[in-house]
Write a protein that holds these residues in place. Structure first.
Motif, mmCIF file in Angstrom:
data_model
loop_
_atom_site.group_PDB
_atom_site.id
_atom_site.type_symbol
_atom_site.label_atom_id
_atom_site.label_comp_id
_atom_site.label_asym_id
_atom_site.label_seq_id
_atom_site.Cartn_x
_atom_site.Cartn_y
_atom_site.Cartn_z
ATOM 1 N N LYS A 166 31.300 22.422 -6.902
ATOM 2 C CA LYS A 166 30.965 21.048 -6.550
ATOM 3 C C LYS A 166 30.766 20.960 -5.043
ATOM 4 O O LYS A 166 31.612 21.413 -4.275
ATOM 5 N N VAL A 167 29.622 20.406 -4.623
ATOM 6 C CA VAL A 167 29.340 20.227 -3.200
ATOM 7 C C VAL A 167 29.953 18.909 -2.740
ATOM 8 O O VAL A 167 29.643 17.849 -3.293
ATOM 9 N N HIS A 168 30.812 18.970 -1.730
ATOM 10 C CA HIS A 168 31.495 17.772 -1.235
ATOM 11 C C HIS A 168 30.781 17.156 -0.035
ATOM 12 O O HIS A 168 30.763 15.935 0.115
ATOM 13 N N PHE A 169 30.248 18.005 0.819
ATOM 14 C CA PHE A 169 29.456 17.508 1.942
ATOM 15 C C PHE A 169 28.736 18.680 2.585
ATOM 16 O O PHE A 169 28.901 19.828 2.177
ATOM 17 N N GLU A 170 27.915 18.376 3.574
ATOM 18 C CA GLU A 170 27.172 19.393 4.310
ATOM 19 C C GLU A 170 27.658 19.404 5.749
ATOM 20 O O GLU A 170 27.839 18.342 6.356
ATOM 21 N N ALA A 171 27.919 20.588 6.296
ATOM 22 C CA ALA A 171 28.430 20.711 7.665
ATOM 23 C C ALA A 171 27.303 20.562 8.681
ATOM 24 O O ALA A 171 26.120 20.671 8.345
ATOM 25 N N PRO A 172 27.637 20.319 9.950
ATOM 26 C CA PRO A 172 26.612 20.160 10.995
ATOM 27 C C PRO A 172 25.765 21.421 11.155
ATOM 28 O O PRO A 172 26.202 22.528 10.823
ATOM 29 N N GLN A 247 47.603 22.557 -2.402
ATOM 30 C CA GLN A 247 47.245 23.280 -3.622
ATOM 31 C C GLN A 247 47.703 22.527 -4.866
ATOM 32 O O GLN A 247 46.978 22.463 -5.870
ATOM 33 N N ARG A 248 48.876 21.923 -4.804
ATOM 34 C CA ARG A 248 49.360 21.143 -5.950
ATOM 35 C C ARG A 248 48.502 19.895 -6.181
ATOM 36 O O ARG A 248 48.453 19.373 -7.302
ATOM 37 N N GLU A 249 47.837 19.421 -5.124
ATOM 38 C CA GLU A 249 47.021 18.210 -5.222
ATOM 39 C C GLU A 249 45.576 18.516 -4.829
ATOM 40 O O GLU A 249 44.906 17.730 -4.156
ATOM 41 N N ARG A 250 45.097 19.660 -5.266
ATOM 42 C CA ARG A 250 43.809 20.187 -4.804
ATOM 43 C C ARG A 250 42.644 19.235 -5.068
ATOM 44 O O ARG A 250 41.784 19.026 -4.217
ATOM 45 N N LYS A 251 42.587 18.653 -6.251
ATOM 46 C CA LYS A 251 41.479 17.750 -6.580
ATOM 47 C C LYS A 251 41.482 16.530 -5.661
ATOM 48 O O LYS A 251 40.433 16.127 -5.134
ATOM 49 N N ALA A 252 42.671 15.942 -5.462
ATOM 50 C CA ALA A 252 42.770 14.772 -4.586
ATOM 51 C C ALA A 252 42.366 15.136 -3.155
ATOM 52 O O ALA A 252 41.739 14.338 -2.444
ATOM 53 N N TYR A 253 42.720 16.353 -2.721
ATOM 54 C CA TYR A 253 42.371 16.827 -1.375
ATOM 55 C C TYR A 253 40.857 16.857 -1.193
ATOM 56 O O TYR A 253 40.314 16.300 -0.228
ATOM 57 N N TYR A 254 40.142 17.481 -2.131
ATOM 58 C CA TYR A 254 38.691 17.563 -2.008
ATOM 59 C C TYR A 254 38.027 16.202 -2.190
ATOM 60 O O TYR A 254 37.005 15.910 -1.568
ATOM 61 N N ASP A 255 38.621 15.363 -3.018
ATOM 62 C CA ASP A 255 38.062 14.013 -3.203
ATOM 63 C C ASP A 255 38.114 13.211 -1.903
ATOM 64 O O ASP A 255 37.113 12.625 -1.473
ATOM 65 N N ILE A 256 39.289 13.173 -1.256
ATOM 66 C CA ILE A 256 39.430 12.383 -0.030
ATOM 67 C C ILE A 256 38.617 13.005 1.107
ATOM 68 O O ILE A 256 38.046 12.302 1.947
ATOM 69 N N LEU A 257 38.516 14.338 1.107
ATOM 70 C CA LEU A 257 37.728 15.026 2.123
ATOM 71 C C LEU A 257 36.251 14.646 1.991
ATOM 72 O O LEU A 257 35.588 14.295 2.983
ATOM 73 N N GLY A 258 35.729 14.684 0.763
ATOM 74 C CA GLY A 258 34.326 14.335 0.540
ATOM 75 C C GLY A 258 34.045 12.874 0.844
ATOM 76 O O GLY A 258 33.022 12.535 1.452
ATOM 77 N N GLN A 259 34.963 11.985 0.448
ATOM 78 C CA GLN A 259 34.779 10.553 0.703
ATOM 79 C C GLN A 259 34.771 10.255 2.205
ATOM 80 O O GLN A 259 33.966 9.465 2.698
ATOM 81 N N THR A 260 35.673 10.924 2.940
ATOM 82 C CA THR A 260 35.787 10.688 4.383
ATOM 83 C C THR A 260 34.509 11.089 5.114
ATOM 84 O O THR A 260 34.108 10.436 6.084
ATOM 85 N N GLN A 261 33.851 12.150 4.645
ATOM 86 C CA GLN A 261 32.632 12.627 5.303
ATOM 87 C C GLN A 261 31.479 11.639 5.181
ATOM 88 O O GLN A 261 30.526 11.714 5.945
ATOM 89 N N LYS A 262 31.545 10.737 4.227
ATOM 90 C CA LYS A 262 30.405 9.843 3.940
ATOM 91 C C LYS A 262 30.701 8.394 4.313
ATOM 92 O O LYS A 262 30.032 7.479 3.855
ATOM 93 N N ARG A 263 31.727 8.217 5.159
ATOM 94 C CA ARG A 263 32.099 6.867 5.582
ATOM 95 C C ARG A 263 31.884 6.715 7.076
ATOM 96 O O ARG A 263 31.082 7.428 7.667
ATOM 97 N N SER A 264 32.611 5.799 7.676
ATOM 98 C CA SER A 264 32.483 5.571 9.116
ATOM 99 C C SER A 264 33.456 6.484 9.863
ATOM 100 O O SER A 264 34.185 7.278 9.257
ATOM 101 N N MET A 265 33.490 6.361 11.184
ATOM 102 C CA MET A 265 34.404 7.162 11.989
ATOM 103 C C MET A 265 35.840 6.656 11.909
ATOM 104 O O MET A 265 36.729 7.237 12.526
ATOM 105 N N ASP A 266 36.085 5.605 11.144
ATOM 106 C CA ASP A 266 37.452 5.128 10.898
ATOM 107 C C ASP A 266 38.066 5.999 9.806
ATOM 108 O O ASP A 266 37.647 5.966 8.650
ATOM 109 N N ILE A 267 39.054 6.805 10.177
ATOM 110 C CA ILE A 267 39.636 7.784 9.245
ATOM 111 C C ILE A 267 41.062 7.390 8.834
ATOM 112 O O ILE A 267 41.876 8.257 8.499
ATOM 113 N N THR A 268 41.347 6.104 8.850
ATOM 114 C CA THR A 268 42.689 5.643 8.481
ATOM 115 C C THR A 268 43.073 6.118 7.084
ATOM 116 O O THR A 268 44.206 6.568 6.855
#
Length: 395
Positions: A166-172, A247-268
């Motif tokens: 699954k592709v979560h985002f694209e790097a610079p 590792q125990r929460e791997r899916k949640a980790y990749y989910d929040i990582l992908g969501q953060t990449q596609k939002r604003s610079m507010d990373i709260t």
């Protein structure tokens, strides 16, 4: 989506001007600090030898799990041996260690033991080379000692097995890396306004967003996070593993990582997730400490017992958390002995009261430590005492 006219945050006009709501994060930060205080309070009472054992257990889990997140399985016994040798902790016989395991261990230990040393391009290149001593990732040759290029196209950040990734985002783009990594390194090495725990979460996110290497970016991002956490703790000795909790929460980790990449610079939201995960990692460390104390008490109790080498090996496996049920056939396979010898070993331990037989009989007869109930009671007692202490702190 709140990203305006761009797809990823690194395309924003205000990149990398990170923002967060400190008032929202103040409560979670205080919760993490209290949990760390409870853990360090217990560790202060157990003595240097047991603290070393707790740190060894934590670092072993950290090395194994940071690789497991990337789908790579390391031999835990070999990892433990490599770390024990480097830390000077006596664990008896050492398991064989290959170059790859040594490299991952070197990176993790350098990040934490030398947490106050500057993070430079050369240091990151050294970590990357340690992760890939052959210059290959699997069968593919990769660039070592340099940032990636875009010869094969943009760098996708993916998770999951080959064929179902699954592709979560694209790097610079690669042509920005010299500037972007330079800015990142200046920030890591300077005194900044972020609270130390938030700086650890931001450092992890920032590096994984850049994804500057052909491979190994996740492991290096987590090492940078650990380095910043060690600075925040004021101690290079580690007693909790954020990588294991991720590792125990791997899916949640990749989910929040992908969501953060596609939002604003507010990373709260990312930082709130990071703090909550860190809190659970510190809580989990209490169980690691329980296991270390249980093991120490066990060997104190049976210090004069005439156990043979096979029995010591299997008892240690049980104390370290044997997965599944221990049967005589498993004993024979692990100890590399005959079924008759395995049964004699087991019967001897039953007679001494070290092991007890579980209810199921016949071919499914299995065994466990006779002290297992005592270990469970210890864990329950710890939880109750921690809860009471927390209530006293609140009052």
């Amino acid at each position: 989506m709140n990203s305006g006219d761009y797809t990823y945050i690194w395309q924003a006009n205000d990149w990398p001007s990170w923002r967060f709501d400190l008032a929202t994060l103040a409560g979670p930060m205080a919760d993490v600090s209290r949990a760390q205080g409870l853990l360090m309070g217990r560790l202060a009472d157990v003595g240097m030898a047991l603290r070393d054992q707790a740190s060894l257990a934590t670092l072993t889990e950290d090395v194994v799990k940071t690789s497991e997140i990337e789908g790579e399985q390391l031999n835990a016994a070999s990892v433990r041996s490599s770390i024990a040798r480097r830390l000077g902790v006596d664990i008896g016989a050492l398991a064989p260690v290959d170059r790859h395991i040594e490299g991952v261990v070197e990176m993790v230990l350098d990040a934490t033991a030398n947490c106050h040393a500057p993070v430079s391009r050369e240091r990151l290149f050294g970590w990357h080379g340690a992760l890939f001593p052959s210059g290959h990732s699997g069968l593919s040759k990769i660039r070592i000692g340099d940032w990636r290029d875009d010869v094969s196209g943009p760098m996708p950040v993916v998770s999951g097995p080959i064929g179902r990734q699954k592709v979560h985002f694209e790097a610079p783009p690669a042509d920005r890396l010299e500037t972007d990594t330079g800015r990142f390194l200046v920030w890591v090495n300077s005194t900044s306004n972020e609270p130390p725990l938030l700086k650890a979460g931001l450092g992890h996110l920032w590096f994984v967003t850049l994804h500057p290497f052909d491979d190994g970016n996740g492991r290096i991002a987590r090492a940078i996070g650990d380095l910043l956490l060690a600075r925040a703790d004021g101690s290079p000795q580690r007693f909790y593993s954020l990588s294991a909790q991720i590792q125990r929460e791997r899916k949640a980790y990749y989910d929040i990582l992908g969501q953060t990449q596609k939002r604003s610079m507010d990373i709260t939201e990312w930082l709130a997730w990071f703090l909550d995960t860190l809190h659970r990692a510190v809580d989990q460390a209490q169980h690691t400490l329980d296991a270390v104390l249980t093991k120490a008490r066990f060997w104190q109790r049976w210090a004069t017992a005439p156990f043979n080498e096979r029995q010591v090996k299997l008892l240690n496996k049980l104390l370290d958390g044997f997965e599944g049920k221990l049967t005589s056939s498993k004993w024979a396979a692990i100890a590399k002995c005959s079924p008759d010898t395995a049964l004699r070993d087991i019967n001897d331990l039953l007679a001494q009261g070290v092991l007890r037989k579980l209810d199921a009989g016949g071919r499914s007869t299995s065994y466990e430590l006779n002290d297992r109930k005592r270990s469970i009671d210890l864990s329950i007692t710890h939880k109750l005492s921690a809860k009471l202490k927390a209530q006293r702190d609140i009052r």
